[in-house]
Design a protein around this motif. Structure first.
Motif, PDB file in Angstrom:
ATOM      1  N   ILE A  25      -5.425  -4.176   2.393  1.00  0.00           N
ATOM      2  CA  ILE A  25      -4.299  -4.819   2.303  1.00  0.00           C
ATOM      3  C   ILE A  25      -3.792  -5.205   3.270  1.00  0.00           C
ATOM      4  N   LEU A  29       4.077  -7.029   0.634  1.00  0.00           N
ATOM      5  CA  LEU A  29       3.115  -6.030   0.825  1.00  0.00           C
ATOM      6  C   LEU A  29       3.685  -4.922   1.691  1.00  0.00           C
ATOM      7  N   GLU A  30       5.055  -4.906   2.058  1.00  0.00           N
ATOM      8  CA  GLU A  30       5.985  -3.601   2.726  1.00  0.00           C
ATOM      9  C   GLU A  30       6.220  -3.020   1.551  1.00  0.00           C
ATOM     10  N   LYS A  31       6.531  -3.533   0.430  1.00  0.00           N
ATOM     11  CA  LYS A  31       7.331  -3.113  -0.625  1.00  0.00           C
ATOM     12  C   LYS A  31       6.623  -2.147  -1.574  1.00  0.00           C
ATOM     13  N   THR A  32       7.119  -1.255  -2.160  1.00  0.00           N
ATOM     14  CA  THR A  32       6.602  -0.406  -3.242  1.00  0.00           C
ATOM     15  C   THR A  32       6.813  -1.274  -4.583  1.00  0.00           C
ATOM     16  N   ASN A  35      -7.244   5.191  -1.605  1.00  0.00           N
ATOM     17  CA  ASN A  35      -5.981   4.821  -1.181  1.00  0.00           C
ATOM     18  C   ASN A  35      -6.173   4.455   0.124  1.00  0.00           C
ATOM     19  N   THR A  36      -6.681   5.091   0.924  1.00  0.00           N
ATOM     20  CA  THR A  36      -7.119   4.676   2.523  1.00  0.00           C
ATOM     21  C   THR A  36      -7.530   3.295   2.483  1.00  0.00           C
ATOM     22  N   LYS A  79       0.861  -1.276   0.094  1.00  0.00           N
ATOM     23  CA  LYS A  79      -0.006   0.101  -0.119  1.00  0.00           C
ATOM     24  C   LYS A  79       0.733   1.215   0.001  1.00  0.00           C
ATOM     25  N   ASN A  80       2.047   1.157   0.248  1.00  0.00           N
ATOM     26  CA  ASN A  80       3.116   2.206   0.440  1.00  0.00           C
ATOM     27  C   ASN A  80       3.587   2.824  -1.205  1.00  0.00           C
ATOM     28  N   ASP A  81       2.445   3.015  -1.770  1.00  0.00           N
ATOM     29  CA  ASP A  81       2.690   3.135  -3.251  1.00  0.00           C
ATOM     30  C   ASP A  81       1.716   4.038  -4.086  1.00  0.00           C
ATOM     31  N   TRP A  82       2.048   4.433  -5.137  1.00  0.00           N
ATOM     32  CA  TRP A  82       0.670   5.423  -5.687  1.00  0.00           C
ATOM     33  C   TRP A  82       0.101   4.504  -6.787  1.00  0.00           C
ATOM     34  N   GLN A  85      12.042  -3.614   6.350  1.00  0.00           N
ATOM     35  CA  GLN A  85      11.708  -4.912   5.317  1.00  0.00           C
ATOM     36  C   GLN A  85      11.759  -5.889   6.010  1.00  0.00           C
ATOM     37  N   PHE A 133       6.469   5.702   4.107  1.00  0.00           N
ATOM     38  CA  PHE A 133       5.418   5.110   3.545  1.00  0.00           C
ATOM     39  C   PHE A 133       5.042   5.918   1.918  1.00  0.00           C
ATOM     40  N   GLY A 134       5.812   5.555   0.940  1.00  0.00           N
ATOM     41  CA  GLY A 134       5.758   5.915  -0.416  1.00  0.00           C
ATOM     42  C   GLY A 134       5.749   7.387  -0.777  1.00  0.00           C
ATOM     43  N   LEU A 175       6.069  -2.841   8.626  1.00  0.00           N
ATOM     44  CA  LEU A 175       5.407  -1.919   7.940  1.00  0.00           C
ATOM     45  C   LEU A 175       3.824  -2.038   7.834  1.00  0.00           C
ATOM     46  N   LEU A 176       3.304  -3.013   8.530  1.00  0.00           N
ATOM     47  CA  LEU A 176       1.882  -3.249   8.266  1.00  0.00           C
ATOM     48  C   LEU A 176       1.537  -3.448   9.546  1.00  0.00           C
ATOM     49  N   ALA A 204       2.905   9.409  -1.486  1.00  0.00           N
ATOM     50  CA  ALA A 204       1.745   8.686  -2.425  1.00  0.00           C
ATOM     51  C   ALA A 204       1.254   7.636  -1.671  1.00  0.00           C
ATOM     52  N   GLY A 205       1.890   7.156  -0.655  1.00  0.00           N
ATOM     53  CA  GLY A 205       1.103   5.821  -0.133  1.00  0.00           C
ATOM     54  C   GLY A 205       0.176   6.363   1.190  1.00  0.00           C
ATOM     55  N   PHE A 206       0.013   5.344   1.932  1.00  0.00           N
ATOM     56  CA  PHE A 206      -1.076   5.365   3.150  1.00  0.00           C
ATOM     57  C   PHE A 206      -0.393   4.772   4.155  1.00  0.00           C
TER      58      PHE A 206
END
Lengths: 475, 311
Positions: free
Chosen positions: A425, A268-271, A418-419, A212-215, B142, B251-252, B166-167, B255-257
């Motif tokens: 996720i 899921l932690e990755k971009t 996004n939220t 989720k850390n991604d556009w 990570q 967190f991105g 990170l989750l 861009a991320g949440f």
């Protein structure tokens, strides 16, 4: 007394200096003493050397128009939205600007983009076709609430599947057959997982799904939702579909890739960039990314690519899987538009027309950036039609379903989806308790209610929106 | 004499004037503008109007009502999580930086060979920009490739599995720990300066009275450091409540949440209002936060008033 005079003198000197500076700055942008016109072009980084590469295209224009000089300015993607909307509001923007396709509705709504309907009409005549651009791009050219065309499509963001030919072969599955339906696709990925293929001594995962850390979060969910027959909102953007059962099934199917262990939860932690690197290093058999990845895999490491990587030696591209409602894909990209504040509308339109409809210019820039062209004619080039990895770009563009070009899409995507998709996720990752489908449904329901409220608010605030929608329905 | 003082003061006012004007320009005006905006329906569709934007449909306090009570408002939806996270984040980071800062200060207060070098090295985290801290720790956390799990699990065998940082709920620790790492040297510096200001004679007198090390620490060091504690506490709470860079970069890059356990008030406000050009709601939320912080400062002042005024 002397001190007072000295102070006065200082103040006068400072004022005179300031006035001089202001005077210097007040010369109109783009005017030049030698009679040459300078156009400012704002673009986002579409290649690894964004300014140099775009200038290579722009010099073709300058060669044809000796009286016009184009000044390229690159905006970082992160700051682009803020800078462009600030420019749109203040009227202190460039002449021509690149905007993300899904921003077209919002920026048009601010009312600072010039109508370029005439540019489109003349391009149609010159190119002898009524539809010079890929289908999806038309939605963004003339947003739902706009009376005229406010931008022309330039680049298209299509997202093929990149797959390791050797791994799929070892598992005994054909990707083109597997992507004809979701069931076959899941079965094929299960086979790859069960085969436990090793590449350079390391386990290869069936597929990679970024977190989720991604556009890209919304773009990743979206194809699954629409391929299930659902949607976020309808094409007119006035009705919410996200909590329909079909949309829910699309989301659940996407989550199955994570929950069934086809993609490791650690991803899921990755971009997107991080999981993409995992694919390059040979740890993933299947990976979906923008077409720019192809150029990256083809380019040697010395030039900033991954041409020497494990994946680059044995990869192919394929269409993403078709769902119950067919193969419907995310398609984004970039448009070019002209600010009303330009001092040189005629020349700006010339530049816009050149960059978006000149086959050589579009081709050159697409080769540099790896993006697909919005101009259909370019797909006829052997670069696309004869290359086995690029052949499918045209179909990807044609199968693309654009987001509705409504002014409030930005809020829907960035703030709400996004939220909520981020929360979903988290639920699928099971880091905070066992997976519960009811929780996923609750998040979708909450998102749908927020979007409904947003739409209601927008239509109430701007009655002309509601009138436009009625007019569309009438047609 | 009075005439001389008055003239001397007049000159001082001249020197102070640019600063006062500058502060008014960069502090007071934006605050007034922010409060004004919080009562307007200032949003993307009427950006050109800006401060002339109309009032919200639901009245003068419409933005405040939305933020506090409207369940379909994006800002309201995640607000409870953001408030909870910000509370724990600010509290634990302030506590962590103070404790580690005190330990570092006590260490550096002792004379030993290489003290200057140690002082320089311990200051190292403080010179790393916060956005770099966020980015780097994002990699370090990570699950599969991050150095944190490699050290804890593979090298030291302190844990039997590789946690996901990170989750989920661990996200809060993933933002608290780097922030403590980044800011504890600052606390250390202030506390070291405070320690060096305590007269040595006080400790000598305590030694004559037979005081133990713990008694000296509890009865002399800690009370005499009160003014420093008060500044650290206020500075820490305010700074951490308004924390933004580390979370947004981890967190991105915006861009991320950050998720339900990583979203702070600042990131929530930025994402749900300012990034959307919804200035009215964003300003309302910011004003509410400012009022909360003013209340905090009042409480702080009442508690530490004596420490700040006593010689």
């Amino acid at each position: 007394m002397k001190i007072r005079n000295f102070r006065l003198l200082c103040a006068l000197a400072c004022s005179a200096w300031a006035v001089t500076l202001v005077g210097c700055n007040s010369a109109k942008d783009g005017d030049a003493t030698d009679g040459q016109i300078t156009l400012r072009l704002w673009a986002t980084p579409n290649t690894s050397k964004p300014k140099e590469d775009l200038e290579k295209v722009v010099e073709l224009f300058e060669a044809k128009h000796p009286g016009i000089k184009v000044q390229v300015e690159i905006l970082d993607w992160g700051a682009a939205w803020t800078k462009i909307t600030t420019a749109a509001t203040s009227g202190a923007g460039p002449d021509v600007v690149q905007i993300g396709s899904s921003w077209a509705g919002s920026i048009t709504d601010i009312g600072s983009l010039m109508s370029v309907s005439d540019v489109l009409d003349s391009a149609k005549k010159d190119l002898k076709t009524d539809s010079p651009f890929v289908r999806a791009a038309y939605v963004y050219m003339k947003p739902i609430y706009s009376d005229s065309v406010t931008s022309l499509p330039w680049l298209v963001d299509v997202r093929p599947l990149f797959y390791r030919k050797d791994v799929w072969q070892k598992a005994g599955v054909d990707i083109h057959e597997a992507t004809t339906s979701w069931d076959r696709y899941f079965a094929a990925l299960d086979k790859i997982k069960a085969a436990g293929v090793l590449s350079d001594g390391q386990k290869v995962e069936a597929i990679g799904i970024a977190g989720k850390n991604d556009w890209n979060v919304v773009h990743n969910f979206y194809p699954w939702i629409i391929s299930a027959g659902g949607g976020v909102v309808n094409a007119l953007g006035d009705s919410v579909l996200l909590d329909d059962e079909k949309s829910v099934q699309g989301v659940l199917a996407y989550l199955k890739l994570i929950r069934s262990g086809l993609s490791p939860k650690a991803y899921l932690e990755k971009t997107t960039a991080q999981v993409s690197a995992e694919f390059d290093q040979g740890r993933i058999a299947t990976w979906q990314e923008a077409s720019t990845k192809l150029v990256y895999l083809e380019r040697p490491q010395e030039q900033g690519g991954a041409g020497n990587s494990v994946a680059a030696k044995n990869y192919g591209t394929a269409l993403p899987p078709a769902g119950p409602a067919g193969r419907k894909l995310f398609v984004g990209g970039s448009q070019l538009a002209i600010f009303k504040s330009t001092s040189h509308p005629k020349e700006a339109k010339e530049l816009l027309r050149f960059l978006t409809t000149d086959t050589t210019a579009v081709m050159r820039y697409c080769r540099l950036s790896g993006m697909a062209p919005a101009l259909r004619k370019v797909f006829d080039s052997p670069y696309y039609s004869s290359n086995e990895n690029r052949q499918l770009f045209k179909q990807l563009a044609d199968d693309g379903v654009p987001y509705p070009a409504v002014p409030y899409w930005g809020e829907v995507e960035t703030s709400i989806l996004n939220t909520r998709f981020g929360n979903i996720i988290d639920i699928a990752s099971e880091v905070n308790g066992k997976y519960d489908e009811a929780k996923v449904r609750a998040e979708l329901k909450a998102a749908a209610n927020q979007i409904r409220e947003l739409i209601r608010d927008q239509l109430e605030k701007k009655p002309q929106y509601a009138a436009k929608i009625r007019a569309f329905r009438g047609r | 004499m009075a005439h001389f003082t008055s003239r001397r003061n007049r000159m001082a006012y001249w020197f102070l004037a640019p600063t006062v004007l500058g502060m008014a320009f960069v502090h007071v005006l934006p605050i007034v503008q922010g409060i004004w905006l919080s009562f307007l329906a200032a949003r993307k569709s009427n950006l050109q109007l800006y401060l002339d934007a109309p009032l919200p449909d639901n009245g003068l306090f419409g933005n405040y009502k939305d933020v506090l009570f409207n369940s379909s408002s994006a800002l309201h939806a995640g607000m409870a999580d953001a408030v909870r996270n910000t509370f724990w984040y600010a509290l634990l980071v302030t506590l962590g930086t103070s404790v580690f800062g005190l330990m570092g200060a006590l260490l550096l207060h002792r004379a030993f060979r290489g003290r200057s070098l140690a002082r320089t090295l311990l200051l190292f985290p403080w010179v790393v920009p916060t956005y770099v801290v966020g980015l780097l720790w994002g990699f370090m956390w990570q699950q599969d490739t991050g150095i944190v799990n490699i050290v804890l699990h593979d090298w030291l065998h302190l844990i039997s599995y590789r946690p996901v940082w990170l989750l989920g709920p661990n996200t809060l620790w993933a933002i608290i720990i780097p922030t403590i790492w980044r800011f504890w040297p600052y606390s250390m510096l202030l506390l070291l300066a405070g320690l060096q200001n305590i007269p040595h004679e006080v400790y000598e007198a305590a030694d004559l009275d037979g005081a133990t090390v713990w008694q000296k620490f509890r009865r002399i060091t800690m009370p005499l450091l009160s003014p420093v504690w008060s500044v650290l506490l206020l500075n820490g709470l305010i700074f951490n409540v308004y924390s933004f860079n580390i979370v947004i970069m981890m967190f991105g890059n915006g861009a991320g949440f950050p998720g339900r356990y990583g979203d702070l008030l600042m990131t929530a406000i930025f994402r749900n209002s300012f990034q959307m050009w919804d200035f009215g709601h964003g300003a309302a939320m910011s004003v509410l936060l400012m009022l909360g912080m003013i209340a905090l400062v009042v409480v702080w002042y009442r508690i530490f008033r004596n420490d700040l005024t006593n010689e």
